[in-house]
Design a protein around this motif. Structure first.
Motif, mmCIF file in Angstrom:
data_model
loop_
_atom_site.group_PDB
_atom_site.id
_atom_site.type_symbol
_atom_site.label_atom_id
_atom_site.label_comp_id
_atom_site.label_asym_id
_atom_site.label_seq_id
_atom_site.Cartn_x
_atom_site.Cartn_y
_atom_site.Cartn_z
ATOM 1 N N PHE A 24 43.951 27.484 35.198
ATOM 2 C CA PHE A 24 42.531 27.809 35.144
ATOM 3 C C PHE A 24 42.202 29.175 35.722
ATOM 4 O O PHE A 24 41.210 29.786 35.354
ATOM 5 C CB PHE A 24 41.726 26.740 35.894
ATOM 6 C CG PHE A 24 41.845 25.385 35.275
ATOM 7 C CD1 PHE A 24 41.249 25.111 34.054
ATOM 8 C CD2 PHE A 24 42.575 24.389 35.893
ATOM 9 C CE1 PHE A 24 41.365 23.861 33.466
ATOM 10 C CE2 PHE A 24 42.686 23.140 35.323
ATOM 11 C CZ PHE A 24 42.082 22.871 34.110
ATOM 12 N N TYR A 25 43.002 29.635 36.659
ATOM 13 C CA TYR A 25 42.716 30.891 37.342
ATOM 14 C C TYR A 25 43.929 31.805 37.290
ATOM 15 O O TYR A 25 45.052 31.336 37.265
ATOM 16 C CB TYR A 25 42.350 30.639 38.808
ATOM 17 C CG TYR A 25 41.223 29.656 38.970
ATOM 18 C CD1 TYR A 25 39.927 30.005 38.625
ATOM 19 C CD2 TYR A 25 41.454 28.373 39.445
ATOM 20 C CE1 TYR A 25 38.890 29.097 38.753
ATOM 21 C CE2 TYR A 25 40.422 27.469 39.577
ATOM 22 C CZ TYR A 25 39.141 27.830 39.231
ATOM 23 O OH TYR A 25 38.118 26.936 39.356
ATOM 24 N N GLY A 26 43.691 33.069 37.312
ATOM 25 C CA GLY A 26 44.779 34.035 37.362
ATOM 26 C C GLY A 26 44.937 34.775 36.059
ATOM 27 O O GLY A 26 44.576 34.278 34.991
ATOM 28 N N PRO A 27 45.508 35.959 36.150
ATOM 29 C CA PRO A 27 45.730 36.766 34.939
ATOM 30 C C PRO A 27 46.826 36.156 34.059
ATOM 31 O O PRO A 27 47.620 35.334 34.502
ATOM 32 C CB PRO A 27 46.155 38.122 35.491
ATOM 33 C CG PRO A 27 46.682 37.832 36.853
ATOM 34 C CD PRO A 27 45.930 36.644 37.357
ATOM 35 N N THR A 28 46.853 36.589 32.833
ATOM 36 C CA THR A 28 47.798 36.042 31.858
ATOM 37 C C THR A 28 49.242 36.272 32.273
ATOM 38 O O THR A 28 50.085 35.378 32.116
ATOM 39 C CB THR A 28 47.547 36.661 30.473
ATOM 40 O OG1 THR A 28 46.181 36.431 30.109
ATOM 41 C CG2 THR A 28 48.456 36.054 29.433
ATOM 42 N N TRP A 29 49.562 37.441 32.813
ATOM 43 C CA TRP A 29 50.946 37.712 33.192
ATOM 44 C C TRP A 29 51.412 36.747 34.290
ATOM 45 O O TRP A 29 52.566 36.342 34.308
ATOM 46 C CB TRP A 29 51.125 39.161 33.641
ATOM 47 C CG TRP A 29 50.378 39.513 34.907
ATOM 48 C CD1 TRP A 29 49.137 40.033 34.995
ATOM 49 C CD2 TRP A 29 50.849 39.336 36.249
ATOM 50 N NE1 TRP A 29 48.783 40.190 36.315
ATOM 51 C CE2 TRP A 29 49.816 39.772 37.105
ATOM 52 C CE3 TRP A 29 52.028 38.857 36.808
ATOM 53 C CZ2 TRP A 29 49.935 39.744 38.491
ATOM 54 C CZ3 TRP A 29 52.147 38.828 38.185
ATOM 55 C CH2 TRP A 29 51.114 39.268 39.011
ATOM 56 N N LEU A 30 50.507 36.353 35.185
ATOM 57 C CA LEU A 30 50.868 35.402 36.231
ATOM 58 C C LEU A 30 51.085 34.014 35.655
ATOM 59 O O LEU A 30 52.026 33.308 36.032
ATOM 60 C CB LEU A 30 49.785 35.361 37.307
ATOM 61 C CG LEU A 30 50.035 34.405 38.469
ATOM 62 C CD1 LEU A 30 51.276 34.823 39.246
ATOM 63 C CD2 LEU A 30 48.825 34.344 39.373
ATOM 64 N N ARG A 31 50.243 33.638 34.709
ATOM 65 C CA ARG A 31 50.401 32.325 34.064
ATOM 66 C C ARG A 31 51.749 32.220 33.354
ATOM 67 O O ARG A 31 52.456 31.233 33.497
ATOM 68 C CB ARG A 31 49.279 32.094 33.055
ATOM 69 C CG ARG A 31 47.942 31.892 33.679
ATOM 70 C CD ARG A 31 46.912 31.666 32.613
ATOM 71 N NE ARG A 31 45.574 31.696 33.185
ATOM 72 C CZ ARG A 31 44.483 31.556 32.479
ATOM 73 N NH1 ARG A 31 44.548 31.399 31.179
ATOM 74 N NH2 ARG A 31 43.308 31.591 33.070
ATOM 75 N N VAL A 32 52.086 33.253 32.588
ATOM 76 C CA VAL A 32 53.348 33.246 31.841
ATOM 77 C C VAL A 32 54.533 33.181 32.800
ATOM 78 O O VAL A 32 55.482 32.412 32.599
ATOM 79 C CB VAL A 32 53.440 34.474 30.912
ATOM 80 C CG1 VAL A 32 54.828 34.593 30.311
ATOM 81 C CG2 VAL A 32 52.381 34.409 29.842
#
Length: 59
Positions: free
Chosen positions: A28-36
């Motif tokens: 739900f939170y955080g930039p896309t690069w962190l999610r990946v």
């Protein structure tokens, strides 16, 4: 040695639950690069945790 073998499945389950919690936290939170990055690490941790949990000690 027997005591460690009995704790190994528990550690595997803890690893799986921690990885799932981390995935839920970044979904739900955080930039896309962190999610990946977290999803890739989560996949590796779940595989290792699954091997630890379902390892056969009967031999």
């Amino acid at each position: 040695m027997v005591d460690r073998e009995q704790r190994t499945p528990f550690y595997g389950v803890v690893m799986i639950l921690a990885a799932l919690g981390a995935s839920m936290a970044v979904s739900f939170y955080g930039p896309t690069w962190l999610r990946v990055t977290v999803y890739i690490l989560t996949t590796m941790v779940i595989v290792v945790g699954g091997v630890m949990t379902f390892r056969d000690y009967s031999h």
